[in-house]
Design a protein around this motif. Structure first.
Motif, PDB file in Angstrom:
ATOM      1  N   LYS A   1     -26.064  30.775  36.155  1.00  0.00           N
ATOM      2  CA  LYS A   1     -25.987  31.430  34.859  1.00  0.00           C
ATOM      3  C   LYS A   1     -27.375  31.760  34.318  1.00  0.00           C
ATOM      4  CE  LYS A   1     -21.569  29.360  33.499  1.00  0.00           C
ATOM      5  NZ  LYS A   1     -20.882  28.484  32.520  1.00  0.00           N
ATOM      6  N   ALA A   2     -28.380  30.936  34.692  1.00  0.00           N
ATOM      7  CA  ALA A   2     -29.723  31.141  34.184  1.00  0.00           C
ATOM      8  C   ALA A   2     -30.558  32.026  35.103  1.00  0.00           C
ATOM      9  CB  ALA A   2     -30.409  29.791  34.001  1.00  0.00           C
ATOM     10  N   GLU A   3     -29.947  32.593  36.119  1.00  0.00           N
ATOM     11  CA  GLU A   3     -30.683  33.394  37.081  1.00  0.00           C
ATOM     12  C   GLU A   3     -31.229  34.667  36.442  1.00  0.00           C
ATOM     13  OE1 GLU A   3     -30.024  35.339  41.518  1.00  0.00           O
ATOM     14  OE2 GLU A   3     -28.377  34.348  40.463  1.00  0.00           O
ATOM     15  N   PRO A   4     -32.478  35.000  36.730  1.00  0.00           N
ATOM     16  CA  PRO A   4     -33.079  36.225  36.159  1.00  0.00           C
ATOM     17  C   PRO A   4     -32.303  37.470  36.582  1.00  0.00           C
ATOM     18  CG  PRO A   4     -34.746  34.815  37.165  1.00  0.00           C
ATOM     19  CD  PRO A   4     -33.419  34.271  37.571  1.00  0.00           C
ATOM     20  N   GLU A   5     -32.280  38.452  35.698  1.00  0.00           N
ATOM     21  CA  GLU A   5     -31.599  39.706  35.987  1.00  0.00           C
ATOM     22  C   GLU A   5     -32.611  40.850  36.027  1.00  0.00           C
ATOM     23  OE1 GLU A   5     -28.670  39.934  32.876  1.00  0.00           O
ATOM     24  OE2 GLU A   5     -27.143  39.055  34.183  1.00  0.00           O
ATOM     25  N   ARG A   6     -32.269  41.878  36.789  1.00  0.00           N
ATOM     26  CA  ARG A   6     -33.114  43.066  36.887  1.00  0.00           C
ATOM     27  C   ARG A   6     -32.227  44.307  36.844  1.00  0.00           C
ATOM     28  NH1 ARG A   6     -36.157  39.628  36.004  1.00  0.00           N
ATOM     29  NH2 ARG A   6     -38.123  39.074  37.040  1.00  0.00           N
ATOM     30  N   LYS A   7     -32.824  45.435  36.484  1.00  0.00           N
ATOM     31  CA  LYS A   7     -32.081  46.696  36.409  1.00  0.00           C
ATOM     32  C   LYS A   7     -32.347  47.532  37.660  1.00  0.00           C
ATOM     33  CE  LYS A   7     -31.892  48.996  32.540  1.00  0.00           C
ATOM     34  NZ  LYS A   7     -32.244  49.894  31.406  1.00  0.00           N
ATOM     35  N   CYS A   8     -31.283  48.044  38.255  1.00  0.00           N
ATOM     36  CA  CYS A   8     -31.419  48.937  39.402  1.00  0.00           C
ATOM     37  C   CYS A   8     -31.996  50.259  38.916  1.00  0.00           C
ATOM     38  CB  CYS A   8     -30.058  49.157  40.070  1.00  0.00           C
ATOM     39  SG  CYS A   8     -30.059  50.427  41.356  1.00  0.00           S
ATOM     40  N   ILE A   9     -33.053  50.728  39.561  1.00  0.00           N
ATOM     41  CA  ILE A   9     -33.706  51.956  39.112  1.00  0.00           C
ATOM     42  C   ILE A   9     -32.870  53.199  39.413  1.00  0.00           C
ATOM     43  CG2 ILE A   9     -36.015  50.971  39.343  1.00  0.00           C
ATOM     44  CD1 ILE A   9     -36.300  52.585  41.962  1.00  0.00           C
ATOM     45  N   LEU A  10     -31.858  53.066  40.268  1.00  0.00           N
ATOM     46  CA  LEU A  10     -31.031  54.218  40.617  1.00  0.00           C
ATOM     47  C   LEU A  10     -29.740  54.294  39.809  1.00  0.00           C
ATOM     48  CD1 LEU A  10     -31.445  54.255  44.500  1.00  0.00           C
ATOM     49  CD2 LEU A  10     -32.358  55.909  42.870  1.00  0.00           C
ATOM     50  N   THR A  11     -29.116  53.150  39.543  1.00  0.00           N
ATOM     51  CA  THR A  11     -27.835  53.148  38.814  1.00  0.00           C
ATOM     52  C   THR A  11     -27.979  52.751  37.355  1.00  0.00           C
ATOM     53  OG1 THR A  11     -27.320  50.836  39.329  1.00  0.00           O
ATOM     54  CG2 THR A  11     -26.682  52.502  40.961  1.00  0.00           C
ATOM     55  N   GLY A  12     -29.060  52.060  37.023  1.00  0.00           N
ATOM     56  CA  GLY A  12     -29.244  51.575  35.661  1.00  0.00           C
ATOM     57  C   GLY A  12     -28.477  50.309  35.366  1.00  0.00           C
ATOM     58  N   GLU A  13     -27.759  49.778  36.357  1.00  0.00           N
ATOM     59  CA  GLU A  13     -26.975  48.563  36.155  1.00  0.00           C
ATOM     60  C   GLU A  13     -27.871  47.330  36.223  1.00  0.00           C
ATOM     61  OE1 GLU A  13     -23.818  48.431  38.934  1.00  0.00           O
ATOM     62  OE2 GLU A  13     -22.851  50.250  38.206  1.00  0.00           O
TER      63      GLU A  13
ATOM     64  N   ARG B   1     -30.994  39.118  40.032  1.00  0.00           N
ATOM     65  CA  ARG B   1     -31.956  39.677  40.973  1.00  0.00           C
ATOM     66  C   ARG B   1     -31.737  39.181  42.403  1.00  0.00           C
ATOM     67  NH1 ARG B   1     -38.161  37.581  40.589  1.00  0.00           N
ATOM     68  NH2 ARG B   1     -37.922  35.745  41.902  1.00  0.00           N
ATOM     69  N   ALA B   2     -31.053  38.039  42.559  1.00  0.00           N
ATOM     70  CA  ALA B   2     -30.794  37.515  43.904  1.00  0.00           C
ATOM     71  C   ALA B   2     -29.953  38.473  44.732  1.00  0.00           C
ATOM     72  CB  ALA B   2     -30.102  36.159  43.812  1.00  0.00           C
ATOM     73  N   GLY B   3     -29.181  39.336  44.074  1.00  0.00           N
ATOM     74  CA  GLY B   3     -28.339  40.273  44.794  1.00  0.00           C
ATOM     75  C   GLY B   3     -28.950  41.652  44.945  1.00  0.00           C
ATOM     76  N   LEU B   4     -30.164  41.834  44.414  1.00  0.00           N
ATOM     77  CA  LEU B   4     -30.836  43.134  44.475  1.00  0.00           C
ATOM     78  C   LEU B   4     -31.942  43.124  45.528  1.00  0.00           C
ATOM     79  CD1 LEU B   4     -31.146  43.848  40.644  1.00  0.00           C
ATOM     80  CD2 LEU B   4     -29.352  44.602  42.219  1.00  0.00           C
ATOM     81  N   ILE B   5     -32.499  44.292  45.772  1.00  0.00           N
ATOM     82  CA  ILE B   5     -33.564  44.447  46.761  1.00  0.00           C
ATOM     83  C   ILE B   5     -34.800  44.988  46.051  1.00  0.00           C
ATOM     84  CG2 ILE B   5     -34.305  45.663  48.839  1.00  0.00           C
ATOM     85  CD1 ILE B   5     -31.243  45.808  49.525  1.00  0.00           C
ATOM     86  N   ARG B   6     -35.912  44.365  46.310  1.00  0.00           N
ATOM     87  CA  ARG B   6     -37.153  44.737  45.643  1.00  0.00           C
ATOM     88  C   ARG B   6     -37.979  45.674  46.523  1.00  0.00           C
ATOM     89  NH1 ARG B   6     -42.303  42.752  44.092  1.00  0.00           N
ATOM     90  NH2 ARG B   6     -42.579  42.704  41.835  1.00  0.00           N
ATOM     91  N   LEU B   7     -38.551  46.683  45.898  1.00  0.00           N
ATOM     92  CA  LEU B   7     -39.438  47.613  46.587  1.00  0.00           C
ATOM     93  C   LEU B   7     -40.839  47.465  46.020  1.00  0.00           C
ATOM     94  CD1 LEU B   7     -37.196  50.829  46.620  1.00  0.00           C
ATOM     95  CD2 LEU B   7     -37.445  49.103  48.430  1.00  0.00           C
TER      96      LEU B   7
ATOM     97  N   TRP C   1     -36.513  47.546  41.583  1.00  0.00           N
ATOM     98  CA  TRP C   1     -35.330  46.909  42.155  1.00  0.00           C
ATOM     99  C   TRP C   1     -34.211  47.927  42.368  1.00  0.00           C
ATOM    100  CZ3 TRP C   1     -35.411  41.549  43.075  1.00  0.00           C
ATOM    101  CH2 TRP C   1     -36.533  40.889  42.569  1.00  0.00           C
ATOM    102  N   ILE C   2     -33.496  47.778  43.486  1.00  0.00           N
ATOM    103  CA  ILE C   2     -32.346  48.640  43.758  1.00  0.00           C
ATOM    104  C   ILE C   2     -31.137  47.773  44.114  1.00  0.00           C
ATOM    105  CG2 ILE C   2     -33.680  50.639  44.480  1.00  0.00           C
ATOM    106  CD1 ILE C   2     -33.119  49.850  47.389  1.00  0.00           C
ATOM    107  N   GLY C   3     -29.957  48.261  43.746  1.00  0.00           N
ATOM    108  CA  GLY C   3     -28.720  47.539  44.042  1.00  0.00           C
ATOM    109  C   GLY C   3     -27.674  48.506  44.575  1.00  0.00           C
ATOM    110  N   VAL C   4     -28.046  49.273  45.599  1.00  0.00           N
ATOM    111  CA  VAL C   4     -27.152  50.277  46.169  1.00  0.00           C
ATOM    112  C   VAL C   4     -26.969  50.020  47.657  1.00  0.00           C
ATOM    113  CG1 VAL C   4     -27.775  52.043  44.485  1.00  0.00           C
ATOM    114  CG2 VAL C   4     -29.107  51.833  46.592  1.00  0.00           C
ATOM    115  N   THR C   5     -25.997  50.693  48.259  1.00  0.00           N
ATOM    116  CA  THR C   5     -25.774  50.565  49.691  1.00  0.00           C
ATOM    117  C   THR C   5     -26.769  51.426  50.459  1.00  0.00           C
ATOM    118  OG1 THR C   5     -24.242  52.423  49.819  1.00  0.00           O
ATOM    119  CG2 THR C   5     -23.306  50.261  49.270  1.00  0.00           C
ATOM    120  N   ARG C   6     -26.809  51.235  51.751  1.00  0.00           N
ATOM    121  CA  ARG C   6     -27.710  52.042  52.584  1.00  0.00           C
ATOM    122  C   ARG C   6     -27.356  53.528  52.481  1.00  0.00           C
ATOM    123  NH1 ARG C   6     -29.804  51.210  58.807  1.00  0.00           N
ATOM    124  NH2 ARG C   6     -30.608  53.328  59.073  1.00  0.00           N
ATOM    125  N   ALA C   7     -26.055  53.833  52.523  1.00  0.00           N
ATOM    126  CA  ALA C   7     -25.634  55.235  52.438  1.00  0.00           C
ATOM    127  C   ALA C   7     -26.052  55.852  51.107  1.00  0.00           C
ATOM    128  CB  ALA C   7     -24.125  55.342  52.622  1.00  0.00           C
TER     129      ALA C   7
END
Length: 265
Positions: free
Chosen positions: A35-47, A51-57, A79-85
């Motif tokens: 619950k206390a895990e840091p969050e980040r915004k995906c630069i492509l979706t805005g969601e 951050r553990a589930g996102l990918i950092r560039l 940070w991005i949270g999208v699929t490869r496609a």
């Protein structure tokens, strides 16, 4: 390296070697974020997501955009949270360049067409490195008979199979696991990995590793959670559309193929 404000960049740059992956698996543990895990915004979706589930560039000193899946290097990151496609499409239509230019506050960026492959290679390597660490920590059991014996005793909280494992071999170990977890007749099964036996054999330093079990001491699933967390990011990036429905080590996941075996062993 350059990166957006208050974030850090890692030096984890993926190699462009061949990556052995398979189709999305039919069952896997689901990563439960703190619950206390840091969050980040995906630069492509805005969601906004953990951050553990996102990918950092990150951006190298010469302006090359690179994957930083461990998020350990200093400086800013995006940070991005999208699929490869989805990433490939965003690269082609220019949305990725625009988003990165805003994030890094510069247009002097070089985005390789190999970036999606580089990210997947880095995620695969992260999974394999995690398996090696868990083996050295005594949290992984190998060998079909040893896995089955430990599973029947309830010591194995997660059973994993290579992508090229035989149906018969998986069924036998899944049965043993269900017995040990008091899930007989449930149809719950182990996790079929997006990695083949060759990749697992290299990671675990053994020949012909087709299956392995993750031990849960005193009812704890910490090791299994670490393994499943690494797998979660890899399979999500590969485009496993059913990722949110997969089983965790303590949930039931019915077979979606025909011929569910009986649980008597």
């Amino acid at each position: 390296m350059r990166t957006p404000t208050n974030e850090s960049v890692s030096t984890d740059i993926a190699e462009l070697g061949e990556v052995r992956v398979s189709e999305p698996v039919s069952a896997r543990p689901h990563h439960k974020a703190d619950k206390a895990e840091p969050e980040r915004k995906c630069i492509l979706t805005g969601e906004v997501s953990p951050r553990a589930g996102l990918i950092r560039l990150a951006v190298s000193p010469d302006g090359l955009v690179l994957p930083d899946v461990q998020a350990k290097a200093p400086g800013r990151g995006a940070w991005i949270g999208v699929t490869r496609a989805e990433l490939e499409q965003a690269t082609e239509d220019g949305r990725l360049r625009s988003a990165l230019s805003r994030a890094f506050k510069t247009g002097a960026l070089e985005i390789s067409p190999e970036l999606p492959h580089m990210i997947e290679a880095a995620l695969v390597r992260t999974v394999l490195d995690r398996l090696g660490l868990e083996l050295r920590g005594g949290n992984i059991v190998l060998g079909s008979q040893r896995i089955a014996d430990s599973a029947r005793k309830g010591e194995v909280v997660l059973v994993c199979h290579a992508s090229d494992a035989s149906a018969d071999g998986m069924s036998k170990l899944d049965q043993a696991w269900r017995v040990g977890q008091d899930k007989e007749g449930s149809g719950a099964r182990g996790l079929r990995l997006p990695l083949d036996r060759a990749a697992l054999s290299v990671a675990l330093g053994r020949e012909n590793v087709v299956h392995f079990g993750v031990i849960g001491r005193h009812g704890r699933t910490t090791a299994a959670d670490r393994v499943s967390s690494a797998l979660e990011r890899l399979m999500s990036f590969q485009g496993d559309v059913h990722s949110s429905d997969k089983a965790s080590p303590d949930t039931v996941n019915p077979r979606d193929d025909a011929g569910e075996p009986h649980d008597k062993i």
